[in-house]
Write an enzyme that holds these catalytic residues in place. Structure first.
Site, PDB file in Angstrom:
ATOM      1  CB  CYS A   1       5.522   2.508   7.916  1.00 16.40           C
ATOM      2  SG  CYS A   1       4.856   3.959   7.088  1.00 16.40           S
ATOM      3  CG  LEU A   2       6.630   1.560   1.817  1.00 17.07           C
ATOM      4  CD1 LEU A   2       5.922   1.890   0.521  1.00 17.07           C
ATOM      5  CD2 LEU A   2       7.745   0.551   1.595  1.00 17.07           C
TER       6      LEU A   2
ATOM      7  CG  HIS B   1      -0.392   0.949   7.325  1.00 22.78           C
ATOM      8  ND1 HIS B   1       0.537   0.511   8.231  1.00 22.78           N
ATOM      9  CD2 HIS B   1       0.258   1.842   6.539  1.00 22.78           C
ATOM     10  CE1 HIS B   1       1.697   1.129   8.010  1.00 22.78           C
ATOM     11  NE2 HIS B   1       1.551   1.941   6.986  1.00 22.78           N
ATOM     12  CD  GLU B   2      -1.103   2.261   2.852  1.00 26.16           C
ATOM     13  OE1 GLU B   2      -0.358   1.286   3.023  1.00 26.16           O
ATOM     14  OE2 GLU B   2      -0.670   3.438   2.872  1.00 26.16           O
TER      15      GLU B   2
ATOM     16  CD  GLN C   1       3.276   5.897   3.059  1.00 23.33           C
ATOM     17  OE1 GLN C   1       2.330   5.346   2.492  1.00 23.33           O
ATOM     18  NE2 GLN C   1       4.257   5.227   3.609  1.00 23.33           N
TER      19      GLN C   1
ATOM     20  N   GLY D   1       0.845  -1.194   0.000  1.00 22.73           N
ATOM     21  CA  GLY D   1       0.000   0.000   0.000  1.00 22.73           C
ATOM     22  C   GLY D   1       0.878   1.240   0.000  1.00 22.73           C
TER      23      GLY D   1
ATOM     24  CG  HIS E   1       0.264   6.649   5.926  1.00 19.09           C
ATOM     25  ND1 HIS E   1       1.293   7.108   6.719  1.00 19.09           N
ATOM     26  CD2 HIS E   1       0.598   5.383   5.589  1.00 19.09           C
ATOM     27  CE1 HIS E   1       2.208   6.162   6.852  1.00 19.09           C
ATOM     28  NE2 HIS E   1       1.808   5.093   6.176  1.00 19.09           N
TER      29      HIS E   1
END
Ligand code: K2U
Ligand code: NI
Length: 184
Positions: A110-111, A153-154, A65, A60, A157
């Site tokens: 997480c990226l 999770h997304e 981000q 995702g 963000h």
């Protein structure tokens, strides 16, 4: 093409912003941004491309981000039954959810976080999402299992929330009552 250089890391203020709704119908610019995010998630899961371009694999990605404080997410994930959930969405909103919780037994990453943060991340076990797809159409999706976790999770963000905000600081491995354990 989005690479790791375009992905901002924790400490960058945009990760703590509340992202703005995208005007519908989406502009060509917003469509192009969302498409590039979807391409990242697909490319990052291709062993050759991820190696060639040094992409950290992701299931995702949320627009904040890449330092775009707009409500857009891209997801490409297969659930435990092998069903593919592949979406590029504007303005996703959780319109209902179960009381029951679930969590990834491996914890989350997480990226935008270049470190391990061990601990259980409690999520809603089942959610219903309303959103607008990349073609500008309204859609409703019901989710459970790993896809439900990825969407939460997304969407976090988009609200300036990081996965470790949910970890119990007294006891990071405390399992929420009656929660469903999800393997990867
Ligand atoms: O938003 C991101 O940083 C991408 C996250 C998405 C994520 C969703 C749910 C739980 C953990 C992370 C990851 O980088 S994707 C990496 C990954 C790959 C397979 C399974 C879980 C996480
Ligand atoms: Ni993340």
């Amino acid at each position: 093409m989005i690479t790791m250089e375009d992905i901002i890391r924790e400490g960058h203020p945009t990760l703590r912003d509340v992202a703005k709704e995208v005007t519908i119908p989406p502009s060509n610019e917003d469509i192009a941004i969302l498409q590039s995010m979807f391409d990242y998630v697909i490319n990052s899961q291709d062993p050759e491309l991820s190696q060639k371009y040094g992409l950290r694999p992701g299931i995702g990605l949320a627009a904040p981000q890449i330092n775009v404080a707009k409500r857009m997410i891209a997801i490409h994930v297969t659930d435990e039954n092998g069903e593919l959930y592949s979406y590029a969405l504007f303005n996703p909103k959780i319109i209902s959810h179960s009381i029951e919780k679930s969590y990834l037994t491996t914890g989350e990453g997480c990226l935008s976080v270049d470190r391990d943060v061990p601990g259980i991340v409690p999520r809603y076990a089942r959610i219903k999402i309303k959103a607008v797809n990349i073609d500008g159409e309204d859609i409703t999706i019901r989710l459970k299992g790993l896809p439900a976790i990825v969407f939460q999770h997304e969407i976090d963000h988009l609200n300036g929330v990081m996965f470790y905000d949910h970890i119990n600081s007294e006891d990071p491995f405390a399992v929420p009552q009656n929660a469903i354990a999800i393997g990867r």
